[in-house]
Write an enzyme that holds these catalytic residues in place. Sequence first.
Site, mmCIF file in Angstrom:
data_model
loop_
_atom_site.group_PDB
_atom_site.id
_atom_site.type_symbol
_atom_site.label_atom_id
_atom_site.label_comp_id
_atom_site.label_asym_id
_atom_site.label_seq_id
_atom_site.Cartn_x
_atom_site.Cartn_y
_atom_site.Cartn_z
ATOM 1 N N ARG A 104 0.296 -1.551 -0.571
ATOM 2 C CA ARG A 104 0.096 -0.034 -0.058
ATOM 3 C C ARG A 104 0.817 0.906 0.109
ATOM 4 N NH1 ARG A 104 -5.806 1.378 3.437
ATOM 5 N NH2 ARG A 104 -6.271 0.015 2.172
ATOM 6 N N HIS A 131 -7.027 1.183 -6.542
ATOM 7 C CA HIS A 131 -7.694 -0.054 -5.090
ATOM 8 C C HIS A 131 -8.230 -1.112 -5.968
ATOM 9 C CE1 HIS A 131 -7.850 -0.879 -1.320
ATOM 10 N NE2 HIS A 131 -8.554 -0.350 -1.373
ATOM 11 N N GLN A 134 -10.325 -3.713 -3.291
ATOM 12 C CA GLN A 134 -11.410 -3.169 -2.581
ATOM 13 C C GLN A 134 -12.937 -3.446 -4.058
ATOM 14 O OE1 GLN A 134 -12.542 -2.099 0.053
ATOM 15 N NE2 GLN A 134 -14.683 -2.245 -0.277
ATOM 16 N N ASP A 219 -16.840 7.245 -1.934
ATOM 17 C CA ASP A 219 -15.990 7.309 -1.045
ATOM 18 C C ASP A 219 -15.304 8.866 -0.193
ATOM 19 O OD1 ASP A 219 -13.410 6.474 0.302
ATOM 20 O OD2 ASP A 219 -12.402 6.625 -1.987
ATOM 21 N N CYS A 259 -15.830 2.573 0.383
ATOM 22 C CA CYS A 259 -15.214 1.197 0.992
ATOM 23 C C CYS A 259 -15.304 1.380 2.679
ATOM 24 C CB CYS A 259 -13.811 1.287 -0.380
ATOM 25 S SG CYS A 259 -13.236 2.969 0.263
ATOM 26 N N ARG A 287 -14.158 -8.606 1.405
ATOM 27 C CA ARG A 287 -12.216 -8.553 1.687
ATOM 28 C C ARG A 287 -11.863 -9.773 1.820
ATOM 29 N NH1 ARG A 287 -10.752 -3.088 1.630
ATOM 30 N NH2 ARG A 287 -8.299 -4.400 0.406
HETATM 31 N N1 NVA Z 1 -10.219 7.273 -1.445
HETATM 32 C C1 NVA Z 1 -9.274 6.279 -0.149
HETATM 33 C C2 NVA Z 1 -9.379 5.213 0.263
HETATM 34 C C3 NVA Z 1 -9.345 4.247 1.243
HETATM 35 C C4 NVA Z 1 -9.668 3.183 1.557
HETATM 36 C C5 NVA Z 1 -8.013 6.967 -0.052
HETATM 37 O O1 NVA Z 1 -7.816 6.096 -0.813
HETATM 38 O O2 NVA Z 1 -7.500 7.241 1.137
HETATM 39 N N1 CP Z 2 -10.992 0.297 2.187
HETATM 40 C C1 CP Z 2 -10.284 -0.276 3.077
HETATM 41 O O1 CP Z 2 -9.041 -0.726 1.875
HETATM 42 O O2 CP Z 2 -9.603 -0.095 3.841
HETATM 43 P P1 CP Z 2 -8.516 0.132 5.149
HETATM 44 O O3 CP Z 2 -7.937 1.485 4.660
HETATM 45 O O4 CP Z 2 -9.345 0.048 6.931
HETATM 46 O O5 CP Z 2 -7.431 -1.176 4.629
#
Ligand code: NVA
Ligand code: CP
Length: 300
Positions: A104, A131, A134, A219, A259, A287
């Site tokens: 990540r 992502h 997801q 989101d 998500c 997930r």
């Molecule tokens: N768009 C959000 C998704 C979190 C799972 C982010 O990147 O923070």
């Molecule tokens: N939706 C998602 O990826 O959640 P986290 O940021 O908690 O992993």
Amino acid sequence: MSIKNFLTLDSLSRNELESIINRALELKKETKQGEFKTTLNNRVLGMIFEKSSTRTRVSFETGMAQLGGHAIYLAPTGSQIGRGEPLKDTARVLSKMVDCIMLRTFEHERLEQFASYSNVPVINGLSDSFHPCQLLADLLTYQEARGSIEDKKVVWLGDGNNMCHSYMNAARIFNFQLVVVCPEEFLPNTEILKSSIKNTIIEHDPHNAVENADLVVTDVWASMGQESEHIDRKEKFMKYQVNSEIMSHTKDDALFMHCLPAHRGEEVTEDVLEGPQSIVWEEAGNRLHSQKALLEFLLI
Ligand code: NVA
Ligand code: CP
């Protein structure tokens, strides 16, 4: 044999993605019955998180444990990554020890660079641009609730962000109609939009957009890394909030997904998030099952 990665949904074919979703359904049923097959016995997943996580970390870690394997969590604090060891060095070192790596990170190019130095499959656990994990869960959740997503109308409200980009990829691959409604300043990436233009429409009025929608998705307005823009974005995005008035324009059996984590009172109201159209808890739980199926696909 070349190594399979999962960097975006486009890393795999529609058939491969469908087989992962179908396997996830089987794994979910088995898990509910308390049956655990150790298909990944002795396999180890390395997980590098340069951003925070709850769902992604716990689902991968639990998934590996249930399949008989093990997962190792690495973050900048407590590893050499935070002290400046280049990711390309970490990729080569971990490749000698683990069977698969989830990363990540921020720029998607970091993930691509990491994968180019890795000798084991690399999974995108979220980048600034995509992502895909997801989306595996979202597609599984929609299929379970309503059947095939093909030809359905999906409306994305809010920021043209990493989740929106992965929805655009999914619309092209699974042939559903995606309506994206964003403030002009926060439209999705032009190149990604171009690649999915047959299935994606940009609309400016949230009310028009959600007419006859089968699924509404949103989101956060400020993603990880954009915290300093949060207050400014809140003002600019208010018109794009998913609330009960917006949901009243959708089809009667329309669903709502997010998500998570969600900001109640910003991109979604409490009543929608906790209401009868919302399937966000099932979505989050999925997930686990979709990523177990992904891990089996990449490793067996
Ligand atoms: N768009 C959000 C998704 C979190 C799972 C982010 O990147 O923070
Ligand atoms: N939706 C998602 O990826 O959640 P986290 O940021 O908690 O992993």
